[in-house]
Motif scaffolding. Structure first.
Motif, PDB file in Angstrom:
ATOM      1  N   GLY A 158       0.940   3.610  -3.266  1.00 26.59           N
ATOM      2  CA  GLY A 158       0.279   4.886  -3.003  1.00 26.59           C
ATOM      3  C   GLY A 158       0.762   5.968  -3.952  1.00 26.59           C
TER       4      GLY A 158
ATOM      5  N   ALA B 115       0.826  -1.207   0.000  1.00 28.46           N
ATOM      6  CA  ALA B 115       0.000   0.000   0.000  1.00 28.46           C
ATOM      7  C   ALA B 115       0.862   1.261   0.000  1.00 28.46           C
ATOM      8  N   ASN B 116       2.046   1.188   0.614  1.00 27.20           N
ATOM      9  CA  ASN B 116       2.900   2.378   0.668  1.00 27.20           C
ATOM     10  C   ASN B 116       3.503   2.715  -0.678  1.00 27.20           C
TER      11      ASN B 116
ATOM     12  N   LEU C 106      -6.425   2.872   5.603  1.00 25.31           N
ATOM     13  CA  LEU C 106      -5.813   3.069   4.282  1.00 25.31           C
ATOM     14  C   LEU C 106      -5.686   4.558   3.972  1.00 25.31           C
TER      15      LEU C 106
ATOM     16  N   LEU D  12      -4.624  -3.138   6.345  1.00 28.23           N
ATOM     17  CA  LEU D  12      -3.270  -2.783   5.913  1.00 28.23           C
ATOM     18  C   LEU D  12      -2.409  -4.025   5.686  1.00 28.23           C
TER      19      LEU D  12
ATOM     20  N   THR E 180      -1.715   5.485   3.903  1.00 29.94           N
ATOM     21  CA  THR E 180      -1.178   5.312   2.553  1.00 29.94           C
ATOM     22  C   THR E 180      -1.574   6.511   1.704  1.00 29.94           C
TER      23      THR E 180
ATOM     24  N   LEU F 253      -2.741   6.015  -1.344  1.00 36.49           N
ATOM     25  CA  LEU F 253      -3.542   5.457  -2.428  1.00 36.49           C
ATOM     26  C   LEU F 253      -4.694   6.395  -2.779  1.00 36.49           C
TER      27      LEU F 253
END
Lengths: 380, 259
Positions: free
Chosen positions: A34, A30-31, B110, B161, B114, B116
């Protein structure tokens, strides 16, 4: 040329007009995604290839977010009647991808349904809600009256005096400093503001009449009630609301104990007992505030006391005093009612506390107005 | 299922309690990667206390707890947040945020941790909900779904996560046997397919025999671990009578009515 960003890298190879090869390497979590998600998805959408090949040979780590990315690419290709393949993914990550892709082809959601309420429907709903709430309040008042009467039949047995003392201490004694301060300042400010224009007419000695009449008839009881609505009404609503959320009130019901008798009566009675006492102190503090201004204008205290005694009749004092009982009843009852009406969840407790204060204030002002008319008609 | 010898949680000489009261006295154990590890014991033996210390909610009195090599007891600030991001916790009540929909509950970590884009967050959250079989309930509020569904949603949130370790506090408490069995299957599925390590506190014998690779048995009197190992073996072969009785569900007087 490899694009480097965070812990994940990608390389784009346009092998043919309608074929795009995306080489990914590094950590896909996810990092790292991102920063790259929008870029990569944008790239695929822009080139719009018939065949998309993702070479995942260099992927050293892939989690749910990585799988999400692959599935997003597959979904996009599918909507464009294209093909998407993920090659050379390590077996452990392939297992993860299979686990999720077996759940369904797409994870795109339908937008959250919005309730479409037309104007007239909204009006109707609001009206129903208001009448429903009014019905609840009337029923609650009736229940309260019945239980109060029952309690008075045998006060020693039917009332929980220990609880009543506790409520009086928490909401009366502990509220005294703030009540004194607010009313003292109220008297002081009013006397000061009035004295300046009145002085121009040489009428500043009547400041004492003005302060004493307005404090005793209106401001003393009113300010005390407002403080109590904020302090006690909200506390009752939050306390009973939390009990409702924790199912303690349901527990009382099923034990055969009426929550109104058990939780509301002692609170309402305690407030009815404490509010006149607080009002008395509030009146005194207000008069003292006026006296400070009066004294600073060079008049002796004896003049202030004589003016005050001449200006007020016992009815002025009693009128305020009687009002305070009604205020106390309303504040406590509406606080408890809102607490008992609490729905589920932490935010519901907050809503109940807010609603208890707002309803309390509205009721106080309406009652104040009603009393003004009644007193005028009765000549008090 | 479990990759022996590669530990992910190491507890060394942990002493824990509240103020003067010591509940766990110098206990040590390891949890291995990918296994389902169950903490057991009678009421009041400190199962929940141990769990709350493992997830860093309470301060330990002495000893150390290493979560994936990091000492959670001494971590602070960003280091602690980094550890928290690698673990997921499902609380007994679910503890879903009542003011948010299920999807928003799962999107929250999230969103916070993050970068995202929104559609990616939404998609990943929807994936996690589908994984726990809650598709179609994305826009429901926690109060609108049943207790079993709330627990599954809480597991989905714990996995938002992609943590390496998920802690479950009494997952089957208050659930009917069928829902409880479904939850066990879900936990097994997640452990097998996603390689997540589970640390579970539970009393349910059926659950323990279905899911547990290894258990530790805490004892109130000695304030320590009295048994450790495979529950099926402990049931038959444990040297300690109380442990055998626990697994065989024998009550006072051998489970027979008192005359």
């Amino acid at each position: 040329m490899p694009q480097t960003k965070s812990e994940m890298q990608y390389e784009v190879l346009q092998t043919a007009e309608d074929k795009l090869k995306l080489s990914l390497s590094g950590r896909m979590d996810a990092n790292s995604l991102g920063q790259l998600w929008t870029e990569l998805i944008g790239l695929v959408k822009e080139r719009n290839p018939q065949q998309l090949v993702i070479d995942a040979a260099g992927i050293t780590y892939c989690d749910g977010a990585g799988v999400g990315f692959f599935l997003e690419c597959m979904h996009w290709q599918q909507t464009k009647q294209g093909v998407c393949t993920v090659d050379n993914l390590r077996p452990e990550f392939q297992k993860l991808l299979d686990t999720f892709s077996s759940l369904g082809k797409t994870f795109h959601l339908e937008p959250r349904p919005v309730l479409d309420v037309k104007g007239i429907e909204f009006l109707g709903n609001s009206f129903l809600r208001i009448t429903e709430s009014l019905k609840d309040q009337i029923a609650f008042c009736g229940e309260l009256a019945v239980h109060l009467l029952k309690a008075f039949k045998n006060p020693l047995k039917n009332l929980r005096w220990a609880d009543i003392y506790l409520v009086i201490q928490r909401n009366g004694l502990e509220a005294l400093p703030i009540v004194l301060l607010v009313n003292f300042l109220m008297g002081l400010i009013m006397a000061f503001q009035a004295a300046i224009p009145m002085r121009q007419f040489g009428a500043d000695v009547y400041v004492a009449d003005l302060v004493s009449l307005s404090i005793l008839r209106v401001l003393g009881p009113l300010m005390t009630a407002i403080i109590l609505a904020g302090r006690t009404g909200s506390a009752f609503a939050a306390e009973l609301g939390t009990m409702k959320v924790n199912e303690e009130i349901n527990a009382l019901y099923t034990m055969g104990l009426n929550p109104v008798r058990f939780l509301v009566i002692n609170r309402v009675l305690a407030v009815i007992i404490l509010i006149p006492v607080l009002t008395l102190f509030a009146d005194l503090a207000g008069l003292l505030g006026g006296a400070v201004v009066f004294k600073s204008f060079g008049y002796p205290m004896i003049t202030y006391v004589k003016q005050v005694i001449n200006a007020i009749r016992i009815n002025d004092f009693l009128g305020g005093f009687v009002k305070s009982f009604v205020f106390g009843f309303l504040i406590a009852a509406v606080g408890c009612l809102r607490g008992i009406q609490t729905k589920t969840g932490a935010s519901a407790v907050g809503q109940s506390a807010t609603s208890a204060v707002v309803s309390g204030l509205v009721l106080i002002i309406v009652t104040e107005g009603t009393f003004a008319v009644i007193y005028y008609v009765l000549g008090i | 299922m479990s990759c022996e010898n590669e530990s992910i949680i190491n507890v060394r000489d942990l002493t824990a309690g509240y103020g003067e009261v010591i509940i766990l006295d110098k206990i040590s154990f390891d949890v291995y990667k990918g296994e389902i590890f169950v903490i057991l014991g009678g009421s009041g033996c400190g199962k929940s206390t141990l769990l709350k210390h493992l997830i860093g909610l309470y301060k330990i009195q002495s000893g150390e707890i290493l979560i994936d090599g990091k000492n959670i007891a001494q971590a602070q600030g960003e280091e602690l947040t980094a550890i928290f991001n690698r673990i997921g916790v499902m609380y007994q009540s679910g503890a879903l945020f009542g003011s948010m929909t299920l999807l928003e509950n799962i999107m929250l970590p999230l969103e916070e941790f993050t970068q995202l884009p929104r559609e990616a967050r939404e998609m990943i959250a929807a994936m996690k909900l589908k994984l726990v079989n809650l598709q179609g309930f994305e826009h429901f509020m926690p109060s609108e779904i049943s207790g079993g569904m709330q627990k599954r949603a809480a597991i989905a949130r714990a996995m938002a996560l992609d943590p390496k370790i998920v802690f479950l506090d009494e997952p089957s408490a208050g659930l009917d046997p069928i829902t409880s069995a479904e939850l066990d299957q879900l936990i097994l599925h997640l452990a097998q397919n996603l390689g997540i390590t589970f640390v579970v506190v539970t009393h349910e014998l059926d659950s323990i025999f279905t899911i547990a690779d290894r258990v530790i048995f805490l004892d109130k009197k000695t304030k320590g671990i009295i048994a450790e190992g495979d529950p099926k073996e402990l049931k038959e072969k444990s040297k300690i009578e109380f442990v055998r009785e626990f697994f065989n569900r024998v009550g006072v007087n051998g489970g027979k009515p008192v005359q």
